[in-house]
Write a protein that holds these residues in place. Structure first.
Motif, PDB file in Angstrom:
ATOM      1  N   GLN A   1     -46.345  -1.809  11.917  1.00 13.68           N
ATOM      2  CA  GLN A   1     -45.991  -1.941  10.742  1.00 13.68           C
ATOM      3  C   GLN A   1     -44.462  -2.068  11.175  1.00 13.68           C
ATOM      4  O   GLN A   1     -43.720  -2.173   9.681  1.00 13.68           O
ATOM      5  CB  GLN A   1     -46.225  -0.986   9.745  1.00 13.68           C
TER       6      GLN A   1
ATOM      7  N   THR B   1     -41.825   0.008  11.392  1.00  8.95           N
ATOM      8  CA  THR B   1     -41.017   0.572  10.119  1.00  8.95           C
ATOM      9  C   THR B   1     -39.845   0.706  10.941  1.00  8.95           C
ATOM     10  O   THR B   1     -38.659   0.801   9.928  1.00  8.95           O
ATOM     11  CB  THR B   1     -41.702   2.318   9.737  1.00  8.95           C
TER      12      THR B   1
ATOM     13  N   SER C   1     -53.751  -7.068  11.982  1.00  4.98           N
ATOM     14  CA  SER C   1     -53.943  -5.311  10.662  1.00  4.98           C
ATOM     15  C   SER C   1     -54.638  -5.876   9.813  1.00  4.98           C
ATOM     16  O   SER C   1     -53.840  -7.059   9.480  1.00  4.98           O
ATOM     17  CB  SER C   1     -52.797  -3.962  10.629  1.00  4.98           C
TER      18      SER C   1
ATOM     19  N   LEU D   1     -52.827  -5.862   7.135  1.00  2.00           N
ATOM     20  CA  LEU D   1     -51.718  -5.562   6.094  1.00  2.00           C
ATOM     21  C   LEU D   1     -51.527  -6.429   6.950  1.00  2.00           C
ATOM     22  O   LEU D   1     -49.590  -7.384   5.825  1.00  2.00           O
ATOM     23  CB  LEU D   1     -51.070  -4.695   6.785  1.00  2.00           C
ATOM     24  N   ASN D   2     -50.896  -7.727   7.858  1.00  4.74           N
ATOM     25  CA  ASN D   2     -50.462  -8.475   8.353  1.00  4.74           C
ATOM     26  C   ASN D   2     -50.779 -10.092   8.862  1.00  4.74           C
ATOM     27  O   ASN D   2     -50.756 -10.481   9.611  1.00  4.74           O
ATOM     28  CB  ASN D   2     -49.394  -8.415   9.052  1.00  4.74           C
TER      29      ASN D   2
ATOM     30  N   THR E   1     -58.110  -0.131  10.046  1.00  4.26           N
ATOM     31  CA  THR E   1     -57.520   0.940   8.578  1.00  4.26           C
ATOM     32  C   THR E   1     -58.486   2.131   9.222  1.00  4.26           C
ATOM     33  O   THR E   1     -59.046   2.821   9.352  1.00  4.26           O
ATOM     34  CB  THR E   1     -56.863   0.338   7.745  1.00  4.26           C
TER      35      THR E   1
ATOM     36  N   SER F   1     -53.580   2.992   7.216  1.00  2.00           N
ATOM     37  CA  SER F   1     -52.552   2.280   7.811  1.00  2.00           C
ATOM     38  C   SER F   1     -53.616   1.328   8.919  1.00  2.00           C
ATOM     39  O   SER F   1     -54.763   2.355   9.378  1.00  2.00           O
ATOM     40  CB  SER F   1     -51.410   3.052   8.102  1.00  2.00           C
TER      41      SER F   1
END
Ligand code: UTP
Length: 477
Positions: free
Chosen positions: A115, A117, A164, A166-167, A195, A216
């Motif tokens: 991620q 971050t 993932s 998410l991306n 996840t 996540s």
């Protein structure tokens, strides 16, 4: 809602109650049909019995890993052979490595599902521009390296990219809109890892909104399962790929396909091997290579005691000096083996800031860590290998991770290391590089992978290198 859906909802309500997660249905009455279907789907994916164990053992218990066994330092092959016998072995390994690459038995694999971050970049980290002059992104640098490998060894080198959920979409779009950076689309295999739900400290699964569970990516260790589930392993078997050269998306200095490393792994019949470097100090934030119960094992810096970290050899060097840089050779058969039966890499607990909604449905943007994410790590597969080789490499040659926006391991340090390595390669081939009186560089150099993949490639290109003067900016391609 049909009768059978009603029954499903009733059953799930009961199940949630049994496992102390009833709050996931708190806003059910306010959801429209598609939101309800969405939430139901997400809840059905949860293995609530397992989750009870995670809550008890990881979420509510603040210990990440308990190290019970006696640890000893691990041994490695040096960056250069130690004696004549080892020199013969390195020569043999390079020859074998080159043969395996040319025969199409080696594929590239990057994990890019994180991620990012700490970097705070909007979008997949692989799309982060990092090269010193051309501002090439990490993905572009790797793609150009793979093209250069294919040309050097006259073979296709497929590239497996873990993303993932998410991306994934953004990553595939980046590749599509960049025309796969000149690679054959059929040689680029982008897949998704799993996840894990995120938890409050009380063990309750968090919601990001009234119909979505906070989750996540399941850590880079998720790659073992994801390679299998996604069909990547089947694709490798069809192509005759036997070895994966694995690295992390934030390290543009990686020697993507290294014949010596591949050759040593194959000669020693290892299942999973690693590159290591000598740690910059006892508490450098990298994993520590150790021997535990006769197996090579990596212990995270956060789980490594001060006593072990600071223990010294008689000559004053660190006893546990080998740090992990997440560069591995993994045999395809080993990934298959790990996927037969119940695959279980240990979970690690990370305390994080997790945006969520509260009991009233209001958005909470925490400024302090408020919950727990659970992850698995790829290096926890190493002790499961029947044999494992460690090859020490030099930091300046192979490790410049872009983790942070500023400071240590930042974009700035990565760029400086890319320039320094380029200058070193040229100087090693006899090229004069302008330096200031204090020895620091007085020019900026970027070497494209098409120009040189490793130091020794420069010698054949000497006639293409212009005279480099103070203040010059030189791009070699
Ligand atoms: P990091 O531990 O640096 O995590 O990942 P990150 O998510 O990229 O960055 P932070 O911690 O949020 O700042 C090391 C490598 O493992 C990949 C990352 O993409 C990076 O290449 N990774 C990490 C995954 O592929 N999946 C994950 O679930 C976690």
């Amino acid at each position: 809602m049909g009768v059978s859906t009603k029954r499903i909802v009733k059953n799930i309500e009961k199940l949630l109650k049994k496992h102390n997660q009833s709050h996931l249905f708190a806003f059910w009455g306010q959801l429209d049909e598609s939101q309800r279907n969405n939430l139901l789907g997400q809840i059905q994916e949860l293995d609530l019995a397992k989750i009870d164990g995670w809550v008890a053992n990881f979420v509510k218990k603040p210990i990440s890993t308990e190290i019970s066994t006696e640890l000893a330092p691990a041994r490695s092959y040096g960056p250069a052979p130690a004696d004549a016998e080892q020199k013969r072995k390195y020569v043999k390994a390079v020859k074998l490595g080159k043969e395996l690459i040319s025969a199409g038995k080696v594929a590239a694999m990057v994990v890019a599902g994180g991620q990012a971050t700490r970097l705070g970049f909007d979008g997949p980290k692989g799309n982060f521009p990092v090269s010193p002059l051309k501002n090439k992104t990490l993905f572009q640098i790797f793609a150009e390296s793979i093209t250069a490998v294919s040309e050097k060894y006259q073979t296709a080198c497929p590239w497996y990219i873990m993303t993932s959920p998410l991306n994934y979409t953004e990553t595939t779009e980046i590749f599509r809109s960049n025309n796969y950076y000149g690679l054959n689309q059929s040689d680029v295999f982008i897949f998704q890892q799993g996840t894990m739900p995120n938890f409050g400290f009380d063990g309750k699964i968090l919601l990001t909104d009234k119909a979505d569970i906070a989750c996540s990516p399941d850590g880079h260790g998720g790659s073992i399962k994801a390679l299998y589930k996604s069909g990547a392993i089947d694709d490798m078997k069809k192509r005759g790929v036997e070895f994966l050269s694995y690295w992390q998306v934030d390290n543009p200095l990686v020697n993507i396909i290294d014949p010596l490393f591949i050759g040593l792994h194959a000669l020693d019949e290892a299942e999973m091997s690693s590159k290591a470097l000598i740690k910059a100090g006892p508490r450098e934030k990298v994993g520590n290579f150790c021997m535990a119960d006769g197996k090579v094992t990596v212990i995270e810096y956060s789980d490594f005691s001060d006593e072990l970290a600071e223990r010294q050899n008689p000559d004053g060097s660190l006893a546990f000096q080998l740090g992990s840089i997440a560069i591995h050779i993994i045999s395809v058969s080993f990934v298959e083996k790990l996927n037969t039966g119940e695959l279980s890499l240990p979970l690690h607990r990370a305390v994080k800031r997790i945006p969520h909604i509260d009991e009233a449905g209001g958005a909470v943007e925490p400024t302090e860590p408020n919950g727990v994410k659970l992850e698995t790590f790829i290096f926890d597969a190493i002790p499961m290998a029947s044999k494992s080789v460690i090859l020490e490499t030099r930091r300046s040659e192979e490790f410049a991770p872009t983790k942070n926006a500023t400071g240590v391991d930042s974009v700035e340090t990565t760029r400086q290391m890319m320039i320094a390595r380029a200058a070193f390669w040229l100087e090693s081939a006899g090229v004069t590089i302008p330096r200031k009186p204090d020895g620091s560089l007085d020019c900026v150099i970027e070497i494209s992978p098409s120009f040189a993949l490793e130091k020794d490639d420069v010698k054949a290109k000497l006639n293409k290198i212009p005279e480099i003067k103070s203040g010059d900016k030189v791009y070699l391609s």
